[in-house]
Scaffold this motif. Structure first.
Motif, mmCIF file in Angstrom:
data_model
loop_
_atom_site.group_PDB
_atom_site.id
_atom_site.type_symbol
_atom_site.label_atom_id
_atom_site.label_comp_id
_atom_site.label_asym_id
_atom_site.label_seq_id
_atom_site.Cartn_x
_atom_site.Cartn_y
_atom_site.Cartn_z
ATOM 1 N N TYR A 1 -0.059 5.121 6.569
ATOM 2 C CA TYR A 1 0.105 6.267 5.563
ATOM 3 C C TYR A 1 1.091 7.173 6.280
ATOM 4 C CZ TYR A 1 -2.382 4.214 1.762
ATOM 5 O OH TYR A 1 -2.995 3.146 0.944
ATOM 6 N N SER B 1 -11.158 0.899 0.577
ATOM 7 C CA SER B 1 -11.818 1.668 -0.903
ATOM 8 C C SER B 1 -10.846 2.373 -1.217
ATOM 9 C CB SER B 1 -13.250 2.328 -0.175
ATOM 10 O OG SER B 1 -12.997 3.070 0.692
ATOM 11 N N LEU C 1 0.651 -1.194 -0.011
ATOM 12 C CA LEU C 1 0.126 -0.219 0.112
ATOM 13 C C LEU C 1 0.915 1.104 0.030
ATOM 14 C CD1 LEU C 1 -2.962 -0.853 2.584
ATOM 15 C CD2 LEU C 1 -3.024 -0.705 -0.006
ATOM 16 N N ILE D 1 -5.348 3.689 8.345
ATOM 17 C CA ILE D 1 -4.991 4.778 7.393
ATOM 18 C C ILE D 1 -3.635 5.333 8.033
ATOM 19 C CG2 ILE D 1 -5.765 6.696 6.166
ATOM 20 C CD1 ILE D 1 -8.593 5.742 6.294
ATOM 21 N N THR E 1 -1.921 7.251 -4.866
ATOM 22 C CA THR E 1 -2.972 7.083 -4.359
ATOM 23 C C THR E 1 -2.973 6.375 -3.017
ATOM 24 O OG1 THR E 1 -3.731 6.815 -6.681
ATOM 25 C CG2 THR E 1 -5.205 5.961 -4.937
ATOM 26 N N SER E 2 -3.896 6.659 -2.291
ATOM 27 C CA SER E 2 -4.001 6.088 -1.026
ATOM 28 C C SER E 2 -5.306 5.360 -0.877
ATOM 29 C CB SER E 2 -3.994 6.913 0.208
ATOM 30 O OG SER E 2 -2.818 7.698 -0.069
ATOM 31 N N PHE E 3 -5.310 4.129 -0.104
ATOM 32 C CA PHE E 3 -6.637 3.777 0.440
ATOM 33 C C PHE E 3 -7.402 4.409 1.543
ATOM 34 C CE2 PHE E 3 -5.050 0.943 -2.581
ATOM 35 C CZ PHE E 3 -6.124 -0.015 -2.880
ATOM 36 N N LYS E 4 -8.800 4.228 1.499
ATOM 37 C CA LYS E 4 -9.402 4.434 2.857
ATOM 38 C C LYS E 4 -9.741 3.353 3.358
ATOM 39 C CE LYS E 4 -14.122 5.622 4.111
ATOM 40 N NZ LYS E 4 -15.054 6.018 3.443
ATOM 41 N N ILE E 5 -9.159 2.658 4.742
ATOM 42 C CA ILE E 5 -9.228 1.566 5.191
ATOM 43 C C ILE E 5 -9.972 1.901 6.545
ATOM 44 C CG2 ILE E 5 -8.150 -0.536 6.163
ATOM 45 C CD1 ILE E 5 -5.651 0.426 4.458
#
Lengths: 365, 1132
Positions: free
Chosen positions: B544, A351, A322, B540, A331-335
């Motif tokens: 990140y 998502s 990720l 998240i 791009t990052s994910f919403k988790i």
């Protein structure tokens, strides 16, 4: 104005394959250094070199520079070519090691790929040819890659001798579909393949028996095939294994596998595989843990819409993946937890907003 | 006319007529089926077919529109046309219509609010082809202006062709200068002719507007109002390229380079530049590259969302159906002179119309005048004011902070404007001003801290704007926004109605002023008390925003906590060892853990996951039907499950919503209700809509698209702005500030607001370089052929660049064969090196972008087909050799190759002689070098030349030269690589002439063939039929020659008579012939005479034509001297 050439810089030998794949897909130059630099035997291993060679074969214009010590490489990716290829995999890793990146790249090639890989088909590190055929390929179908997608196991080859051969056929797509898979459903059927090469075929029946002793209590729809390869098709070494997969009503697939071990009865192997499958089932989600990376990658490459998928907690390599996706595709994910109301639910909802990746290599007209 | 009064009509209320009418009316209710029923079966058939066909024409390929419905970016309306056609006048008229402002110097994009849901950005496109290309790529609507008194000009057609190759936006044609045509009939004819031409160019029925004369420097208001009506109802179809790329039209540009660096480098250092504009197209993500046409590729250094400088009215600010007059005043045009203020490089110009006296407060003053007066009113220095100001930590704090007397640091902070304290200070000041308007505004409201170049912002809110840049969270932005809007309202239009509203708002603010953390304290307490809230990992953040290794994240909370503490505490950290563990394999599956598998030996454990299988009964609501094994049962179960899951999904979406109370009874009731709902829906689906036209492909696709868009919106509804930006980037419609580093200094030095600055986002594939294969066709209006290896300027994707194409054609699907020139009226392929564009992207090409050549400048158009890292183009090559020894069918050939190695490469290749005898290369001969043995189908001659046809592969030159027109001081004077011919002409060089390539007369000696001699011996052995039949010529006279003839007297007479008759006949023919000759000569003479006459006439005519042409060219030359390209006859 000079074209700014920016390298993405990584260190360490881990996550080697996913980084190469991301680099080729995104077209960004990658530099990986400190590859086992502290080790007694520094640098790239033979299978990694072999993988690089395979990627060079499958692409056009790729430039790979490996340092003298082998502890650093520089990859300037070209375009994914596809077409008919052949590759002899070293015996240190199974075919799955090489086929996984190819599966990620093949839908975005210029021509439909037809690759024959020779080597070990089943070992205890990488996904076996059976899992790739019965589980990985259906995962690609979620993204609209289905017509002409096929994996043929021509010969089986157990470790350490190898001698197996698989043929992978994959069509090309313009763009992968957006995934919206949040309903895991309930398991409706269980399938399995037990194979035994260069040992008595009875072994596979014994594994099946043991496995059924646990699974029969859940559902009646269980078919475990005994797949026997003889003579030339059975490779060079003896071995046997049981591959199990459970499919849900919404066609979420969980899989597990156990490989023969010296001094362990086939029944125990069967039980081991079955229990591993139950572990996977318990974790739940719509995608099993072995295929998290593949599914997440395809979600990122989807059109510029929101893709959603419910999965179990990420594995360490998924987490790193990720992060890598963010460096390559921004791009990052919403988790978020999949089920807010249920405190015991460990499943997560991933998502992301697709990058609108279009297969630029595809030829028009 | 209207003042004439008419007698009102009076209805009869009695008599037959009244009754009749009423009767008729009764029938008229509703739809009269009979009125539209077809008369005959054939007619019905035709009508049906016509309807179906008409339905089909309305269908277009369903495309996703990525522009959000709420808060869309302003529509870009470009005003395009040749110079002197009235573009600026139209722009001013439109701005005047929307914003009630008169601009004297309208430059750059001008954004106005046109309705409750729509904003417009007007931009005028100058006559430069680079601007036209760039504008054509971004405009949503083009107002194409044509001088009605002159007709279409070349630029108009060029622009339309540019549009065609980059996706056609909507076009409205506008004919201006129609007042110059005096005669009504001429006017009618002109309109008709121009409309016809316009329709063929765009589509039948394209909208064409007519503008008559200019009044007060504007077009007549009624005409402009009509035009705006059309603009306001215009619908836009998404264009593929714009729907897959983010882009923005920069309406403001600032140079952030430290002044000192600029000074020390004498202005030659690379600059740090910020660009402002609305995001359009798709989402803009940080970390991607952008391309600025005319400048180059640049990475995004940072992007920040700003408050909207020209916001749409919100639902509560605008309750009326129509847009209020106040909102109409909103205008955002940093590059022009809004309110009579214009910023030059080192001066501010205030335009004061009429007379100006200070102290005349009744007359509403322009922005500039207000500013000057404010400056005059200043009675304190900045230093004093800072000392006096009350700094509050939050806008809502009750007590002010005590100001530290250390002014230096304070000022520093002020100039940086990053301190939130200062921000709130500003806020409070604004609020103060809101409360009492009598106090003149403080000078520092108009002051600027960043040096401005040529651009400008609204002066009254510079401070707010910059502070918005650094706002910490979304809520801040919103507040500032309100303050700003309010400020504008109050200052610009003194309006009494406002007061009430304002107070209301302030009350709201007070309500809001309860600190956030306090707001839902009770709720939280309840949550805590319930104990349901389990501490979860924030994935998240962990993934990140932390530097933990993946293993640490997975392995649990304690370790992560510890290491995060470590991060804070220790500067030195122990290097994590396991990341470097060389034994860790990059493997596809995790090794099986025996220990964890042990748990499955337990029966209870095995039973615990029974509910995950379809046979396992789960909820009580499911019932006992689980034991059945039928397929139908399974399906039903699964569907039920599906619905449940969906509901859960919805629950997650409205996270903020009330948490469901876990009361058993209630949930049961709920579940029951849910189930009923599902059943009802199912029933409805089955029985409600029986005839229900099965949704066809088109509707299905549209529904799919709509569903996906709804999902996109719903997914990030409740997420806070920062996280949202992280995941989805900046949405279209947001006003952003883009910071770019290492921008060439010429962009700033030579900045001209009349040339548009576009920031086009690039997809990952588009940053790469490679060989691009395109299908290309020379434009039929371009009057020269294109030559391989001549540089060509492409406009492809966002980019404009020069590259060197090689043209080719597909030769029987075997090879790509190079062409020297593009074919006439036919597509061919071209391959060039350059930045990659996705297949199916259209492009147009130019030979030169300058204005020096009068003709049509677009030389070719086409579409991208393929992208690769190598090109497979071949050209034919013929290797020749001569035989030096000839056997029967074998010959030794030399002079074709120079070494035996080369021969080895061509073994088995086909060769041919000039006379058409085919053969094959066999083997190299030891001597001489490069000679070989070849066999032929027949014996060849010594004089034959043997040739070998081969293919030589060529690669296009790796030449890429971006058109950096924005970096030039004279933007239309960009010159790239010149064509070979042009270089020769400029340098005065002659075309090199290879002596071997010249055509010479070929001297061929007449061929002499030796007679065929068959040896006697052989002749003897031949069969008679094959023997040569050679006979010696007769020497002795024959019998017929030898004998003497003696005739009888009658015979003699008869012969004599015959002779005489023959002689007579001969004479007759001779005379007849003679006569004919005579007549022929006469006719020839006559014809000659006529011919001569005709020639004379022709000569006369030619003379006339040439005279006319000469006059014309002379006139043109005169005009050329007068004005640049495209001179016009102007009737004034």
């Amino acid at each position: 104005m000079a074209q700014p050439i920016s390298f993405i810089h990584f260190s360490g030998h881990q996550h080697f394959r996913s980084r190469l794949v991301l680099s080729i897909l995104s077209g960004r130059h990658v530099r990986i250094d400190k590859i086992r630099s502290e080790d007694k035997n520094p640098g790239l291993r033979d299978y990694e070199i072999s993988l690089l060679r395979l990627l060079e074969k499958a692409t056009n214009g790729t430039i790979i520079e490996i340092s003298v010590t082998g502890t650093a490489i520089l990859l300037k990716p070209g375009v994914i070519l596809g077409g008919t290829l052949q590759h002899e995999c070293p015996l240190s890793r199974a075919i799955g090691y090489f086929l996984e990146p190819i599966i990620m790249l093949a839908p975005f090639a210029k021509k439909p790929i037809n690759i024959t890989l020779m080597g070990i088909t089943t070992d205890d590190h990488d996904l076996s040819a059976d899992i790739l055929r019965t589980v990985t390929l259906p995962h690609l179908q979620l993204f609209g890659i289905s017509e002409g997608l096929e994996l043929r196991i021509k010969k089986r080859g157990a470790s350490p001798g190898g001698g197996g051969e698989v043929q992978f056929l994959c069509p090309i797509v313009k763009q992968v579909n957006t995934l919206n898979f949040v309903d895991a459903g309930k398991i409706k059927r269980i399938r399995g393949v037990a194979h035994a090469v260069r040992v008595t075929p009875q072994f596979s029946n014994r594994m099946i028996e043991a496995s059924r002793s646990i699974l029969n209590r859940y559902i009646p729809d269980i078919y475990l095939y005994s797949d026997v390869y003889k003579g030339n098709e059975s490779g060079k070494s003896p071995g046997y294994a049981l591959t199990l997969l459970a499919e849900s009503t919404t066609s979420a697939i969980y899989c597990a596998e156990a490989i023969s071990e010296a001094g362990v009865a086939p029944e125990d192997i069967g039980l081991r595989a079955t229990r591993a499958l139950l572990t996977e089932v318990e974790k739940g989600g719509c995608v099993d843990q072995k295929h998290q990376i593949l599914v997440l990658l395809m979600m990122v490459l989807g059109s510029e819409d929101v893709g959603r998928c419910r999965m179990a907690e990420p594995m360490p390599k998924t987490i790193q993946f990720l992060r890598d996706i963010r460096t390559f595709f921004a791009t990052s994910f919403k988790i978020v937890p999949a089920d807010i109301s249920d405190p015991n639910c460990s499943q997560l909802l991933y998502s992301c907003y697709g990058t609108g990746y279009v297969n630029a290599n595809r030829t028009l007209a | 006319m209207d003042d004439q009064t008419h007698k009102a009509h009076r209805k009869t209320d009695k008599g037959g007529k009244a009754n009749k009418k009423d009767k008729g009316k009764e029938k008229q209710h509703g739809y009269n089926e009979k009125a539209f029923a077809p008369m005959s079966g054939r007619r019905a058939d035709r009508q049906g077919r016509r309807n179906v066909e008409r339905d089909q024409t309305r269908l277009h390929v369903p495309l996703v529109n990525r522009t959000p419905d709420e808060d869309p970016p302003p529509v870009i309306i470009a005003i395009v046309g040749p110079s002197g056609v009235g573009k600026t006048t139209l722009l001013k008229s439109l701005v005047r219509r929307y914003a009630k402002q008169t601009l004297n110097d309208a430059k750059g994009p001008i954004t106005v609010v046109s309705g409750k849901k729509r904003r417009l950005t007007f931009i005028e496109c100058n006559n430069d082809i680079n601007s036209m290309i760039d504008i054509g790529k971004i405009a949503d609507l083009v107002l194409l202006m044509v001088d009605g008194s002159f007709g279409f000009e070349m630029e108009t057609f060029e622009f339309l062709n540019i549009l065609q190759s980059h996706g056609f936006p909507k076009v409205i044609g506008i004919l201006s200068h129609l007042d110059l045509i005096k005669k009504a009939s001429t006017l009618k004819d002109t309109k008709k002719a121009l409309k016809k031409r316009f329709w063929t160019e765009i589509y039948q029925g394209a909208k064409l507007f007519y503008l008559s004369g200019v009044l007060n420097g504007r077009y007549p208001d009624t005409e402009i109002t009509n035009l705006t009506r059309f603009i306001s109802v215009m619908k836009f179809r998404p264009l593929v390229f714009r729907n897959s790329h983010p882009y923005l039209l920069a309406d403001r540009l600032e140079d952030l380079t430290p002044r000192e660096t600029v000074r020390t480098s004498k202005g030659k250092c690379d600059r740090t530049v910020t660009l402002y504009g609305y995001v359009r197209g798709t989402n803009l993500r940080l970390g991607t590259n952008v391309h600025i046409p005319g400048v180059g590729d640049l990475p995004l250094a940072s992007v920040t969302a700003l408050g909207d400088p020209c916001p749409l009215p919100t639902a509560d600010s605008e309750k009326r159906r129509k847009l209020s007059e106040k909102k109409k005043l909103l205008i955002h045009a940093p590059m022009s002179d809004v309110g009579g203020v214009m910023y030059d490089k080192d001066a501010v110009w205030v335009n004061v119309p009429g007379s100006f006296t200070r102290g005349n407060n009744e007359i509403p003053q322009g922005e500039g005048e207000q500013m000057v007066m404010d400056l005059q009113d200043v009675d304190q220095t900045l230093e004093d004011r800072v000392a006096q100001s009350n700094i509050r930590l939050f806008g809502s704090s009750s007590k002010a902070l005590v100001v530290d007397e250390d002014k230096d640091s304070e000022e520093e902070e002020y100039s940086e404007q990053s301190d939130s304290g200062i921000d709130s200070d500003e806020d409070s000041e604004d609020e103060d001003m809101d409360e009492d308007e009598d106090i003149p505004r403080h000078a520092d409201n108009t002051g600027r801290t960043t040096r401005r170049t040529v651009t400008r912002t609204l002066p009254s809110n510079t401070q707010e704007r910059t502070e918005i840049d650094y706002a910490e969270s979304d809520s801040d932005l919103g507040e500032n926004e309100d303050a700003r809007v309010k400020l504008r309202e109050d200052n610009d239009i003194p309006d009494d109605d406002d007061e009430g509203e304002d107070e209301g708002e302030e009350e709201d603010e007070e309500e809001e002023s309860i600190p956030r953390w306090k707001a839902n304290l009770a709720d939280r307490a309840a949550q805590l008390a319930a104990g349901t809230h389990k501490r979860r990992k924030d994935w998240i953040k962990l993934i990140y925003n932390s530097s933990l290794s993946p293993e640490e994240i997975v392995n649990g909370q304690q370790s992560t906590d510890k290491s995060s503490e470590d991060e804070g505490d220790d500067f030195f950290q122990v290097k994590s060892t396991h990341a470097e563990d060389p034994d860790v394999l990059d493997q596809g599956k995790e090794p099986l853990d025996e220990e964890s598998l042990k748990k499955w030996e337990d029966e209870e454990m095995l039973d615990s996951i029974r509910n995950l299988f379809i046979t396992g009964a789960e909820a009580a609501a499911e019932g006992e039907g689980g034991d059945g094994e039928g397929e139908g049962e399974d399906e039903e179960g699964s569907e039920g499950e599906g619905e449940d899951e969906d509901e859960e999904g919805v629950d997650e979406d409205n996270v903020g919503g009330s948490s469901s109370k876990p009361t058993g009874k209630l949930t049961r009731a709920e579940a029951l209700a849910k189930k009923k709902e599902i059943l009802k829906r199912k029933f409805d689906e089955q029985y409600d809509d029986p005839s229900g036209p099965k949704a066809d492909f088109y509707d299905e696709k549209k529904d799919e698209i709509a569903a996906q868009l709804a999902l996109n919106r719903a997914e990030f509804e409740g997420v806070d702005a920062e996280a949202r930006t992280l995941v989805e980037g900046f949405r279209p419609g947001q006003y952003v500030r883009i910071e770019l580093h290492d921008v060439p200094c010429e962009m700033i030095e030579n900045f001209d607001p009349t040339f548009p600055i576009i920031v086009g986002g690039l997809l990952p594939a588009e940053e790469r370089f490679g060989y691009v294969q395109v299908r290309i066709k020379r434009h039929r209006w371009f009057n020269r052929t294109l030559k391989t290896n001549d540089p060509l300027i492409f406009s492809l994707g966002w980019r404009r660049f020069q590259s060197i194409p090689i043209y080719s054609l597909d030769d029987h699907s075997i090879r790509m064969r190079m062409l020297k020139y593009t074919p006439e009226h036919m597509h061919c392929y071209a391959t060039f090196y350059g930045p990659v564009a996705l297949p199916n992207t259209g492009f147009c090409a130019f030979n030169s972008l300058g204005t020096d050549r009068p003709g049509f400048r677009i030389s070719a158009t086409g579409v991208v087909l393929d992208i690769d890292r190598s090109a497979k183009i071949v050209k034919k090559i013929k290797l020749t050799g001569v035989p030096y020894k000839i056997f029967k069918n074998t010959a030794f050939i030399k002079d074709m190759f120079s070494t035996a190695l080369e021969v080895a490469k061509f073994e088995g290749a086909n060769v041919r002689t000039v006379s058409g005898i085919r053969g094959q290369v066999k083997k190299a001969l030891p001597k001489p070098d490069g000679a070989f043995r070849a066999t032929f189908e027949d014996k060849i001659l010594k004089s034959d030349i043997v040739f070998l046809r081969a293919w030589y592969s060529i690669q296009p030159r790796k030449f890429y030269n971006p058109v950096t027109s924005l970096l030039l001081s004279d933007k239309s004077k960009w010159t790239g690589m010149r064509l070979t011919g042009q270089v020769r002409r400029d340098e005065g060089l002659k075309t090199p002439l290879d002596i071997n390539s010249t055509y010479k007369k070929i001297e061929r000696a007449p061929r002499r063939f030796n007679p065929l001699i068959v040896p006697k011996k052989l002749q003897a052995a031949l069969p008679y039929g094959s023997k040569p039949k050679l006979m010696a010529p007769q020497r002795a006279p024959t019998y017929l020659q030898k004998r003497a003839v003696v005739m009888e007297p009658e015979e003699r007479k008869a012969v004599a008579l015959m002779q005489q008759i023959r002689a007579l006949r001969k004479d007759q023919i001779a005379r007849r012939h003679e006569k004919k000759e005579e007549k022929k000569a006469e006719r020839a003479k006559r014809l000659e005479k006529e011919e001569a006459k005709k020639g004379e006439r022709e000569k006369e005519r030619k003379k006339d034509v040439m005279r006319m042409a000469g006059q014309k060219s002379k006139r043109e030359a005169e005009m050329q001297e007068g004005g640049g390209r495209g001179p016009k006859r102007r009737k004034t």
